[in-house]
Design a protein around this motif. Structure first.
Motif, PDB file in Angstrom:
ATOM      1  N   SER A 251       0.842  -1.195   0.000  1.00 30.09           N
ATOM      2  CA  SER A 251       0.000   0.000   0.000  1.00 30.09           C
ATOM      3  C   SER A 251       0.874   1.240   0.000  1.00 30.09           C
ATOM      4  N   GLN A 252       0.336   2.330  -0.558  1.00 26.26           N
ATOM      5  CA  GLN A 252       0.953   3.650  -0.485  1.00 26.26           C
ATOM      6  C   GLN A 252      -0.050   4.575   0.213  1.00 26.26           C
ATOM      7  N   ILE A 253       0.392   5.215   1.290  1.00 29.47           N
ATOM      8  CA  ILE A 253      -0.499   6.046   2.092  1.00 29.47           C
ATOM      9  C   ILE A 253       0.108   7.437   2.214  1.00 29.47           C
ATOM     10  N   SER A 254      -0.636   8.440   1.769  1.00 33.68           N
ATOM     11  CA  SER A 254      -0.086   9.790   1.736  1.00 33.68           C
ATOM     12  C   SER A 254      -1.198  10.817   1.636  1.00 33.68           C
ATOM     13  N   SER A 255      -0.868  12.056   1.951  1.00 34.63           N
ATOM     14  CA  SER A 255      -1.759  13.170   1.673  1.00 34.63           C
ATOM     15  C   SER A 255      -1.821  13.405   0.171  1.00 34.63           C
ATOM     16  N   ASP A 256      -2.829  14.126  -0.283  1.00 32.86           N
ATOM     17  CA  ASP A 256      -2.927  14.523  -1.688  1.00 32.86           C
ATOM     18  C   ASP A 256      -2.084  15.778  -1.865  1.00 32.86           C
ATOM     19  N   ASN A 257      -0.808  15.574  -2.152  1.00 35.53           N
ATOM     20  CA  ASN A 257       0.125  16.699  -2.166  1.00 35.53           C
ATOM     21  C   ASN A 257      -0.063  17.632  -3.349  1.00 35.53           C
ATOM     22  N   LEU A 258      -0.529  17.111  -4.486  1.00 30.89           N
ATOM     23  CA  LEU A 258      -0.837  18.004  -5.613  1.00 30.89           C
ATOM     24  C   LEU A 258      -1.938  18.983  -5.219  1.00 30.89           C
ATOM     25  N   ALA A 259      -2.994  18.461  -4.602  1.00 29.49           N
ATOM     26  CA  ALA A 259      -4.088  19.318  -4.160  1.00 29.49           C
ATOM     27  C   ALA A 259      -3.627  20.269  -3.064  1.00 29.49           C
ATOM     28  N   GLY A 260      -2.728  19.799  -2.214  1.00 32.32           N
ATOM     29  CA  GLY A 260      -2.207  20.665  -1.166  1.00 32.32           C
ATOM     30  C   GLY A 260      -1.459  21.853  -1.726  1.00 32.32           C
ATOM     31  N   GLY A 261      -0.682  21.625  -2.774  1.00 36.59           N
ATOM     32  CA  GLY A 261       0.017  22.732  -3.426  1.00 36.59           C
ATOM     33  C   GLY A 261      -0.953  23.706  -4.070  1.00 36.59           C
ATOM     34  N   ALA A 262      -1.998  23.174  -4.699  1.00 37.79           N
ATOM     35  CA  ALA A 262      -3.014  24.039  -5.310  1.00 37.79           C
ATOM     36  C   ALA A 262      -3.732  24.853  -4.248  1.00 37.79           C
ATOM     37  N   ASP A 263      -4.011  24.244  -3.115  1.00 33.01           N
ATOM     38  CA  ASP A 263      -4.668  24.962  -2.029  1.00 33.01           C
ATOM     39  C   ASP A 263      -3.775  26.069  -1.472  1.00 33.01           C
TER      40      ASP A 263
END
Length: 341
Positions: free
Chosen positions: A151-163
């Motif tokens: 499994s890969q578990i992470s925040s949505d970093n692309l969306a975080g940058g957009a935010d």
């Protein structure tokens, strides 16, 4: 990842960004930029067999990874018969982390939960662990080729940058130049944050993207590159700092350039020092990840794999936008990272 300094605040504008942040709810206390999908089907039973899991942090002592480890330990205790050992390098550096991976592999735990320090340099030792029959869960960061990880578990970093860009839009609605101060190239999470930010900037003609400067994960270099960028590009109105050291250094560079209060900073993560910086006005908003949830999900996925249950290939976790206006809310307080369990 660690300490912070100070600049004046932009309270009213920061309040507005919460309601309009991309992918976020209209609530002023908490926002999510990705759906949280957990595969925690272990539900408190490990069939009487004991399991040893190892968590290899991206860097030891960092509040983000400390909080993640706390989630892992709590979930292991809830499941029973699961032990989690935690260690990590003194710096976020694959040359320091790789020997730890090799040592842990030699001890042959049932599973390794790891935040790779480099998408390329971490590949071989993690592949070797999987070849040795050890289940691997990738947490936070990933690899160029994550095949084989359960499994890969992470925040949505692309969306975080957009935010982060949306925050700057609300803080400086008139537009201007914007800059990213990042750690090092080759780290999947911060690279994604930069990409998400840059793409969002290009969609707004009022803003222009002057690029990314790297600080090698040190506040002193972040201050230097920020000062140089402000001297070269006097039209910079906002800076997205992809982690704690970057935000700390960016704040120092802004002060040295005599632009305190004129250049807005949006930071990532929510360590106690960052909360202090928010209160002091060094940053106008923080994007807090959910490391505790990443930790609990990682244990669940590892144990599911070990017990032959179905695992979830990718899990995206939520984050909370914290401003001075919602800092006292239950959601924001819960999102602040821990220094110990």
């Amino acid at each position: 990842m660690k300490r912070f300094l100070a600049v004046p605040t932009a309270g009213a504008a920061a309040v507005m960004l919460l309601a309009l942040t991309v992918g976020c709810s209209s609530s002023s206390s908490s926002t999510s930029s990705s759906s949280s999908t957990t595969g925690g089907s272990t539900a408190g039973s490990t069939s009487g067999k004991s399991y040893t899991l190892s968590f290899i942090q991206g860097v030891a002592g960092d509040g983000f990874y400390v909080t993640m480890g706390c989630g892992m330990q709590a979930e292991a205790k809830k499941l029973g018969n699961v032990t989690v050992n935690i260690q990590g390098p003194a710096q976020f550096d694959p040359t320091l982390q790789n020997p730890i991976i090799e040592s842990v592999t030699a001890s042959h735990p049932n599973a390794i939960m790891i935040a790779p320090d480099d998408v390329t340099a971490s590949q071989i030792p993690i592949d070797d662990a999987m070849k040795a029959g050890i289940k691997v869960v990738l947490v936070d960061t990933t690899l160029n080729d994550p095949a084989g990880a359960v499994s890969q578990i992470s925040s949505d970093n692309l969306a975080g940058g957009a935010d982060a860009f949306t925050a700057i839009q609300q803080l400086v609605p008139s537009g201007g130049q914007v800059l990213v101060v990042n750690t090092k190239p080759g780290i999947s999470t911060t690279d994604q944050r930069t990409s998400g930010f840059a793409a969002a900037v290009k969609a707004d003609p009022k803003f222009s993207y002057v690029g990314v400067q790297y600080d090698q994960d040190t506040a002193s270099l972040a201050a230097q590159v920020t000062l140089a960028a402000l001297q070269k590009n006097p039209g910079i109105v906002g800076i997205f700092a992809t982690n704690l050291f970057s935000a700390e250094g960016a704040a120092t560079g802004i002060r040295q350039a005599g632009k305190s209060g004129k250049v807005k900073v949006v930071g990532f993560d929510a360590e106690p020092d960052e909360i202090t910086a928010l209160q002091q006005g060094t940053v106008q908003a923080l994007i807090a990840q959910s490391p505790y949830v990443i930790g609990t999900d990682a244990v669940d996925q590892a144990v599911d794999a070990l017990t032959g249950k179905m695992t979830t290939p990718k899990i995206g976790t939520k984050f909370t936008i914290i401003t001075t206006s919602n800092l006292s809310s239950a959601a924001s307080q819960a999102a602040i990272y821990k220094t110990s369990c």
